[in-house]
Design a protein around this motif. Structure first.
Motif, PDB file in Angstrom:
ATOM      1  N   UNK A 176       0.811  -1.215   0.000  1.00 54.30           N
ATOM      2  CA  UNK A 176       0.000   0.000   0.000  1.00 54.30           C
ATOM      3  C   UNK A 176       0.851   1.274   0.000  1.00 54.30           C
ATOM      4  N   UNK A 177       2.000   1.228   0.684  1.00 57.74           N
ATOM      5  CA  UNK A 177       2.883   2.397   0.685  1.00 57.74           C
ATOM      6  C   UNK A 177       3.411   2.672  -0.717  1.00 57.74           C
ATOM      7  N   UNK A 178       3.832   1.611  -1.417  1.00 59.56           N
ATOM      8  CA  UNK A 178       4.326   1.778  -2.782  1.00 59.56           C
ATOM      9  C   UNK A 178       3.222   2.311  -3.687  1.00 59.56           C
ATOM     10  N   UNK A 179       2.037   1.774  -3.544  1.00 64.42           N
ATOM     11  CA  UNK A 179       0.917   2.220  -4.369  1.00 64.42           C
ATOM     12  C   UNK A 179       0.632   3.704  -4.125  1.00 64.42           C
ATOM     13  N   UNK A 224       2.624  10.336  -7.514  1.00 66.97           N
ATOM     14  CA  UNK A 224       3.515  10.791  -8.578  1.00 66.97           C
ATOM     15  C   UNK A 224       2.814  10.839  -9.938  1.00 66.97           C
ATOM     16  N   UNK A 225       1.553  10.445  -9.997  1.00 66.73           N
ATOM     17  CA  UNK A 225       0.794  10.540 -11.232  1.00 66.73           C
ATOM     18  C   UNK A 225       0.670   9.266 -12.028  1.00 66.73           C
ATOM     19  N   UNK A 226       1.191   8.147 -11.522  1.00 71.92           N
ATOM     20  CA  UNK A 226       1.053   6.886 -12.236  1.00 71.92           C
ATOM     21  C   UNK A 226      -0.375   6.361 -12.111  1.00 71.92           C
ATOM     22  N   UNK A 227      -0.860   5.769 -13.170  1.00 61.35           N
ATOM     23  CA  UNK A 227      -2.178   5.142 -13.156  1.00 61.35           C
ATOM     24  C   UNK A 227      -2.038   3.680 -12.760  1.00 61.35           C
ATOM     25  N   UNK A 228      -3.176   3.042 -12.484  1.00 53.87           N
ATOM     26  CA  UNK A 228      -3.145   1.621 -12.144  1.00 53.87           C
ATOM     27  C   UNK A 228      -2.539   0.788 -13.272  1.00 53.87           C
ATOM     28  N   UNK A 229      -2.790   1.209 -14.511  1.00 51.18           N
ATOM     29  CA  UNK A 229      -2.267   0.455 -15.648  1.00 51.18           C
ATOM     30  C   UNK A 229      -0.753   0.540 -15.735  1.00 51.18           C
ATOM     31  N   UNK A 277      13.176   7.744  -6.538  1.00 56.66           N
ATOM     32  CA  UNK A 277      13.949   7.455  -5.325  1.00 56.66           C
ATOM     33  C   UNK A 277      13.032   6.989  -4.195  1.00 56.66           C
ATOM     34  N   UNK A 278      11.864   7.619  -4.094  1.00 55.10           N
ATOM     35  CA  UNK A 278      10.919   7.209  -3.052  1.00 55.10           C
ATOM     36  C   UNK A 278      10.448   5.781  -3.275  1.00 55.10           C
ATOM     37  N   UNK A 279      10.192   5.415  -4.520  1.00 60.78           N
ATOM     38  CA  UNK A 279       9.769   4.049  -4.840  1.00 60.78           C
ATOM     39  C   UNK A 279      10.860   3.055  -4.463  1.00 60.78           C
ATOM     40  N   UNK A 280      12.105   3.400  -4.770  1.00 63.69           N
ATOM     41  CA  UNK A 280      13.215   2.505  -4.429  1.00 63.69           C
ATOM     42  C   UNK A 280      13.330   2.322  -2.921  1.00 63.69           C
ATOM     43  N   UNK A 281      13.143   3.398  -2.178  1.00 61.45           N
ATOM     44  CA  UNK A 281      13.261   3.310  -0.722  1.00 61.45           C
ATOM     45  C   UNK A 281      12.157   2.426  -0.126  1.00 61.45           C
ATOM     46  N   UNK A 282      10.955   2.574  -0.643  1.00 63.68           N
ATOM     47  CA  UNK A 282       9.852   1.767  -0.125  1.00 63.68           C
ATOM     48  C   UNK A 282      10.120   0.284  -0.359  1.00 63.68           C
TER      49      UNK A 282
END
Length: 838
Positions: A526-529, A535-540, A573-578
């Motif tokens: 859930x944190x990654x999501x 950041x603007x990414x869609x589910x797809x 960077x935030x995604x990598x840390x999570x």
């Protein structure tokens, strides 16, 4: 007719590109619309274009028709990886996307906590404003030191100080864990009714009185090391007796002692009092004789005209209604009204100018307006007169506060304080201007100084502030409003030591793998999501299927991400840390974020051997043990129990840990998890010392980052490889004689899509070039004239291949791919479930 289109990911390496042949006769804009679904001409492009070496601006892409033999070069401009892939590379060149997205991810989440963090630096923990700064983005459960939304505000009511604070917890919605709410190390609940607070969810109307945007003047308060500006009175002098009857009059117009003249004005008369040392604008304090309650003779009078020898004309100032009763006349006794002499005596007259004005000072910032202002006054000695026995008696202190709109006319308002105490007193005075103005304010003490230790009436002007426009709701933030009643010690600590454990509410997976539940969560997925969506990414653009698979693994292990992003960082960077706390990393494939976990593997995916490795391209590098290398890992993590950074040493058997590598995993708050993280790091250093590099044609594009693949090394003692001549049931014929030893043997077969079938345990067949496998051979393995024959790998026990993890995939032009890998070693994962030593 075709046009050559080159995609160049690195402008510094123009010779490394992906070549595409597209139809002539179309514009670049038309091709982008068809080939790149995420292309939007209205947005700033993340790439530049040259046609035949000439740069073409974006507004020309619609008009220039591509001609045969044109060379179109698309240069990816510097951006974070996600933007690069999503905008162009994902569709134009899968190979380039894989290469640049799957580069070895640096261990930058282990670097020192970002400068200025209010949470992770033990010496800097505290509440603070973040003017034009980053709004904290919390995930999981963590200690929060909320940031100021408005300046702290103090007010005094009946000499009791109240501190008002309006704070921001961060982006999103949080479960506020009330039993962890502290000021410093003391629970807020211990203060009882002295502290009131209220939580406001994102978008909720804030109705608490703490939500005022108060401007605090830097000019008032703390001057010369004191608590503020002291308002000083004057030492008055006068001619006449201080005691007894020194002035009186009656309705019969009998001038008596010290009354030098009188004048009738219509039905009234004015008395003129002659005293030395008075100027126009000075004040006279007149007290009635004891028992005389006539208001005409009680209060302050201002000199309005100096008549020299004839006397001084006074005007009455009423300290209660703040109005001038007479501008020329004093005592205003109607003609014919009998006033007994006994009731009209003035017992004491005190003359003088009072103290100097303090100020003026601006109550708002430049060009700002306010409709009211607030002034703080303190009396550090209390307010009283001590009698002969030292018992406090009532004492009254009068001041005048003057205000104006910039250079306008001064408006005078008087305030009066009365008390009988030696305890320090404090007051907040409110001025209502009646309209929005740019105010200037000054203060003046009327009550004279007695120069007697019996009088305790020192007064200090300690604060000046005004209210400006304020936001009454925050759409994306959870806020905290506080009202604190208490001593200076409490107020001082409360102002910057408020902290609480909060849990972020996030979208989480239900049992079917759908993100439908909104609740407090510490889970990694859930944190990654949340980071991706912010950041603007869609589910797809997120591989939710793989994320759910990993979610189940992380949840079963108890892996969590508990951290606050409160410094500038890219989304990548935030995604990598999570993902790092779950032993995972992000990859990009055709514009989609795919999390990849470094975990124990069983099923090998792709095979590489002499038949699909370019000749003489394979190289192996082994790092030998060195006495200078680290002999352990020291993990520094933030503990939610102590609310401070803590460390734990992680060593393998036989290691002293005398010179450990120091790392700081971001998002770990549990000692056991910190130990598991450190042991994984140390095991990687110890057991992943063998690296391989080789080249293929296009086969290398089959693999992905951290693919678990088989590498057949063409060296004695390793596996034998070749081609399959025939497959019949469980019998496999190959193109060379196989060497059978005494142990168990295995063979794997390469399917048309590059994946491996097997390995199958096998026995020698009718001859040395034939094996009989146990089990059923994959139906995809077949030999026919329409396709290339399958490859095989053969060997004893674990020697049938070198198991590797792919670390890099680097296209080399349009026909070659370089791969880099490390040897797979199960010992890396041995401590993944270990508990930290006591």
């Amino acid at each position: 007719m075709l046009v050559e289109l080159r995609v160049i990911p690195n402008k510094l390496r123009p010779d490394e590109f992906e070549k595409n042949l597209i139809a002539a006769g179309q514009t670049l804009h038309q091709w982008l619309l068809e080939a790149v679904p995420s292309y939007d001409s209205s947005r700033s492009a993340v790439f530049s274009v040259e046609i035949n070496g000439k740069k073409i601006e974006g507004d020309s892409w619609r008009g220039i028709v591509l001609l045969a033999a044109d060379v179109v070069e698309i240069f990816v401009e510097p951006r974070e990886p996600a933007t690069i892939v999503m905008a162009v590379i994902a569709v134009v060149s899968a190979a380039v996307a894989i290469h640049y997205a799957n580069q070895a991810i640096p261990d930058n989440y282990n670097t020192t906590s970002p400068s200025g963090s209010s949470v992770y630096s033990a010496n800097a923990q505290g509440n603070r404003p973040r003017l034009m700064g980053i709004v904290p983005f919390g995930l999981g459960t963590h200690v929060y030191y909320p940031d100021y939304l408005n300046a702290p505000r103090r007010e005094y009511v009946d000499s009791v100080e109240y501190l008002y604070l309006m704070l921001s917890l961060g982006v999103g919605e949080y479960d506020f864990l009330h039993d962890t709410f502290k000021i410093g190390d003391t629970l807020v609940s211990h203060y009882g009714e002295d502290i009131e607070y209220e939580i406001f969810s994102p978008g909720e109307l804030i109705t608490h009185e703490a939500n005022r945007n108060t401007y605090v003047s830097a000019d008032v308060g703390g001057s010369n090391g004191s608590g503020g500006f002291e308002l000083l009175g004057s030492d008055y002098s006068f001619r006449g007796r201080e005691d007894g009857i020194i002035g009186c009059y009656n309705s019969a117009n009998d001038p008596v002692s010290n009354v030098v003249g009188e004048r009738r004005t219509g039905e009234f008369f004015t008395s003129f009092w002659s005293f030395d040392g008075l100027n126009v604008g000075d004040y006279v304090e007149i007290h009635n004789d004891e028992g005389d309650n006539r208001p005409y003779f009680d209060g302050y009078f201002q000199v309005v005209e100096d008549l020299s020898d004839a006397g001084t004309r006074l005007a009455r100032v009423d300290p209660y209604t703040l109005a001038v009763i007479a501008t020329e006349d004093i005592f205003n006794i109607p003609d014919g009204v009998a006033v007994p002499v006994a009731k009209s005596r003035v017992r004491r007259i005190i003359l003088g100018a009072g103290g100097d004005y303090v100020g003026p000072y601006a109550a708002t910032p430049a060009s700002k307006k306010a409709s009211s202002a607030f002034l703080d006054f303190k009396m550090p000695q209390g307010l009283c007169v001590l009698d002969d026995q030292g018992v406090p008696q009532s004492r009254t202190l009068d001041i005048v506060i003057s205000w104006r709109d910039q250079d306008g006319e001064w408006v005078r308002e008087s305030r009066q304080f009365t008390d009988a105490t030696v305890d320090a007193r404090a007051y907040t005075v409110t001025l209502d201007f009646g309209a929005e103005i740019t105010p200037e304010i000054q203060c003046h003490r009327l009550t004279h100084d007695e120069n007697d230790l019996k009088y305790k009436d020192q007064i200090q002007w300690t604060g000046l502030r005004s209210d400006l426009a304020v936001i009454d709701r925050y759409a994306d933030m959870t806020t905290l409003a506080m009202k604190i009643r208490g001593s200076n010690a409490l107020a001082s600590s409360a102002e910057n030591k408020i902290n609480v454990l909060c849990q972020r509410r996030l979208q989480t997976f239900d049992d079917s793998g759908a993100l439908t539940v909104f609740e407090g969560s510490n889970d990694i997925a859930p944190a990654l999501y949340a980071v991706c969506r912010s950041a603007g990414y869609t589910d797809a653009q997120i591989d939710l299927e793989e994320l759910y698979r990993l979610h189940q693994t992380w949840q079963a292990r108890g892996d969590e991400f508990n951290a606050i992003f409160d410094n500038e960082s890219t989304a990548w960077d935030a995604i990598k840390r999570v993902l790092a706390v779950g032993f995972a990393e992000p990859t990009l494939d055709f514009g989609q974020i795919i999390p990849v976990r470094d975990e124990p593997r069983e099923n090998i995916q792709f095979g590489y051997q002499a038949d699909n490795i370019l000749k003489n391209s394979w190289k192996m590098d082994i790092t030998l043990f060195d006495e200078s290398e680290p002999d352990g890992v020291e993990v520094e993590y933030f503990s939610n129990e102590s609310r401070k950074p803590e460390t734990i040493l992680c060593t393998l058997p036989g290691e002293a840990g005398a010179k450990p590598l120091k790392v700081r995993p971001f998002g770990i708050t549990d000692r056991d998890k910190a130990y598991q993280y450190g042991m994984r790091k140390r095991s990687e250093q110890r057991y992943r010392r063998k690296r391989h590099t080789w080249m293929t044609e296009m086969d290398g594009l089959n693999s992905r980052y951290l693919s678990f693949d088989a590498l057949a090394i063409d060296m004695p003692g390793y596996s034998q490889t070749g081609r399959v001549d025939a497959v019949a049931g469980s019998v496999v014929d190959v193109n060379q004689a196989l060497e059978f030893g005494l142990g168990v043997h295995y063979i794997s077969l390469r399917k048309p899509d590059g994946t491996l079938a097997g390995p199958y345990e096998c026995q020698r067949g009718a001859n040395d070039a034939q094996v009989v496998v146990e089990g059923v051979i994959d139906s995809a393995i077949e030999v026919n004239a329409q396709q290339e024959p399958p490859y095989f790998m053969f060997g004893e026990a674990d020697a049938w291949c070198e198991k590797v993890l792919i670390k890099e995939i680097n296209p080399r032009g349009t026909e070659k791919v370089q791969l880099k890998a490390v040897s797979y070693d199960e010992r890396v994962f041995a401590y993944d479930d270990a508990l930290a030593p006591v």
